[in-house]
Design a protein around this motif. Structure first.
Motif, PDB file in Angstrom:
ATOM      1  N   GLY A  35      -9.983  -5.771   2.662  1.00 52.62           N
ATOM      2  CA  GLY A  35      -9.307  -4.540   2.259  1.00 52.62           C
ATOM      3  C   GLY A  35      -9.441  -3.513   3.363  1.00 52.62           C
ATOM      4  O   GLY A  35     -10.530  -3.338   3.925  1.00 52.62           O
ATOM      5  N   LEU A  40      -4.297  -4.563   1.294  1.00 56.26           N
ATOM      6  CA  LEU A  40      -5.082  -5.768   1.029  1.00 56.26           C
ATOM      7  C   LEU A  40      -4.558  -6.829   1.984  1.00 56.26           C
ATOM      8  O   LEU A  40      -3.337  -6.972   2.140  1.00 56.26           O
ATOM      9  N   LEU A  58     -11.056   3.305  -5.752  1.00 56.06           N
ATOM     10  CA  LEU A  58     -10.899   3.488  -4.305  1.00 56.06           C
ATOM     11  C   LEU A  58     -10.009   4.684  -3.954  1.00 56.06           C
ATOM     12  O   LEU A  58      -8.965   4.548  -3.320  1.00 56.06           O
ATOM     13  N   HIS A  62      -9.270   1.461   0.948  1.00 60.09           N
ATOM     14  CA  HIS A  62     -10.260   0.403   1.179  1.00 60.09           C
ATOM     15  C   HIS A  62     -11.110   0.694   2.416  1.00 60.09           C
ATOM     16  O   HIS A  62     -10.583   1.126   3.448  1.00 60.09           O
ATOM     17  N   SER A  63     -12.375   0.411   2.317  1.00 64.46           N
ATOM     18  CA  SER A  63     -13.331   0.486   3.442  1.00 64.46           C
ATOM     19  C   SER A  63     -13.236   1.769   4.268  1.00 64.46           C
ATOM     20  O   SER A  63     -13.149   1.684   5.495  1.00 64.46           O
ATOM     21  N   GLY A 264     -16.671   2.359  -5.214  1.00 61.73           N
ATOM     22  CA  GLY A 264     -16.200   0.974  -5.112  1.00 61.73           C
ATOM     23  C   GLY A 264     -17.319  -0.036  -5.346  1.00 61.73           C
ATOM     24  O   GLY A 264     -17.081  -1.236  -5.370  1.00 61.73           O
TER      25      GLY A 264
END
Ligand SMILES: Cc1ncc(COP(=O)(O)O)c(C=O)c1O
Ligand SMILES: NCC(=O)CCC(=O)O
Length: 417
Positions: A35, A40, A58, A62-63, A264
């Motif tokens: 992610g 994704l 989230l 992501h990240s 998350g």
């Protein structure tokens, strides 16, 4: 490859998944390898724009870099202590600082645990047994919540989950959302420990409270000596840094949190008035415990996420992204429909005119929604695989990503017309 993994998963897991909503992805679930921001990246190497966002946590995409960094630093210090730690103190202070009803906190590991414990707490504190919930509200996957619940429960056609004892079902009474008269009738005639609700419904599509509904429930619960529990597992730190209760200026007795407060990672929290929270063990005798409660990694990711929200105040930006997208979609759909958006949460209902509760939403054209989901996914856009889930935006959904999404919607809806 996703398809091979799916075949294997079907032999390993009931229905091929570890949470039922995931099996609804059409034509079959894709497996995620990574992610990154709004994307994704699948095991097939496809890059997909994600509007599911882990089903809500989230808010930074992501990240996000800083959260990732903080988690890495925490990993170097260990990830389970079995003792209190400084980081749980820090996260609790942030929650108390932002959420109006929060005076004390108990950390658990999921939204399910949060509402299960909040219900037990309300029963223990009031000495009453019955709980009033609303049709189509989802409060997780424990016995007291699986009665006329939204989300995957309703999507799979389950009114009351098998395995929930009759005796438990009799302790839960249900009203339609936005029906204050029903709430008053039940509070008057049944000895109710607590009313639990989602202050904005996010598990039957998005359904907002009507003007005066939340305030009305608050007044009624205080008149009849019941507690009011806001389940802000989705809305907490999403609709506002102070949750829906800040936005609507209605302060409940207890609040359940989850999702965003763990950045998350797995988390849940029960919070609320000091004198009620003091009933939890070891201060009181309503039991709660957990090996993983206040897990250091979850605490760290939660603090880093909330710090980003404090420092960048991104609400205008993520709400605007949702507004632009929701408005465009709303105009593109030519058949009868309703689009509901509040902040960075939205969903469209097909084939209906007016949706103010789950019964109104029940008759939407779910098959057509699923078709749109499937066609969009082919085009690289992931909206929830169920009409009953919420479309979310995050700080990573910039103009470029939103514009690409609009083009994909145009293409798909054009093909369907
Ligand atoms: C409002 C609400 N409450 C509770 C839960 C349960 O949370 P969890 O899935 O973390 O157990 C959810 C999950 O989506 C939710 O939306
Ligand atoms: N709206 C319901 C959820 O977000 C739960 C996700 C899951 O059960 O996997």
């Amino acid at each position: 490859m996703s398809y091979e993994l799916w075949k294997e998963a079907l032999s390993l897991f009931a229905g091929g998944v570890n949470s039922p909503v995931r099996a609804l992805v059409r034509p079959s679930p894709f497996f995620t390898a990574k992610g990154e921001g709004p994307f994704l990246i699948t095991e097939d190497g496809k890059k997909i724009i994600d509007y599911v966002l882990g089903y809500g946590p989230l808010i930074l995409g992501h990240s996000p870099e800083r959260v990732k960094q903080k988690i890495k630093e925490q990993v170097d210090k260990g990830w389970l202590y079995g003792t209190p730690s400084r980081i749980e103190v820090e996260l609790a202070k942030k929650i108390i600082n932002h959420i109006p009803s929060a005076q004390k906190v108990r950390f658990v590991n999921s939204g399910t645990e949060a509402t299960m414990n909040a219900i037990r707490l309300a029963r223990g504190f009031t000495g009453r047994t019955k709980i009033l919930k609303f049709n189509g509200n989802y409060h997780g996957a424990h016995d007291y919540a699986l009665i006329e619940a939204g989300s995957a429960v309703s999507e799979y056609g389950i009114t009351i989950s098998k395995g929930v004892p009759e005796e438990v079902v009799r302790t839960v009474t249900v009203c339609e959302y936005n029906d204050l008269e029903c709430v008053e009738r039940r509070l008057k005639s049944e000895n109710i420990a607590a009313v639990i609700l989602e202050p904005v419904m996010g598990n039957y599509g998005v359904i907002p409270p009507e003007d005066g509904f939340l305030r009305g429930v608050k007044e009624l619960t205080s008149t009849y000596g019941s507690l009011l529990i806001f389940d802000e597992v989705i809305t907490g730190f999403r609709l506002d840094i102070g949750g829906a209760q800040s936005l609507f200026k209605v302060v409940p007795d207890l609040t359940t949190l989850g999702k965003i407060i763990g950045g998350g990672l797995p988390i849940g929290a029960i919070t609320g008035k000091r004198e009620i929270m003091e009933s939890i063990t070891p201060a009181g005798s309503v039991f709660n415990a957990g090996t993983f409660n206040a897990n250091p990694l979850s605490m760290t990711a939660g603090i880093a996420t909330i710090e980003e929200l404090e420092n960048k105040n991104p609400y205008t930006e993520i709400n605007r992204a949702a507004e632009v997208l929701a408005d465009e979609i709303d105009q593109m759909i030519k058949t009868e429909h309703v689009t509901h958006r509040i902040g960075s949460m939205f969903q469209f209902f097909l084939g209906v005119k007016d949706v103010k509760n789950a019964s109104d939403a029940k008759i939407t054209n779910r098959a057509l929604y699923l078709k749109i989901h499937e066609m969009l996914l082919k085009e690289g856009v992931f909206i929830p695989p169920s009409q009953l889930e919420t479309i979310f935006t995050s700080t990573s959904h910039n103009d470029e990503v939103i514009n690409i999404t609009i083009d994909k919607f145009k293409k798909v809806l054009g093909e369907l017309a």
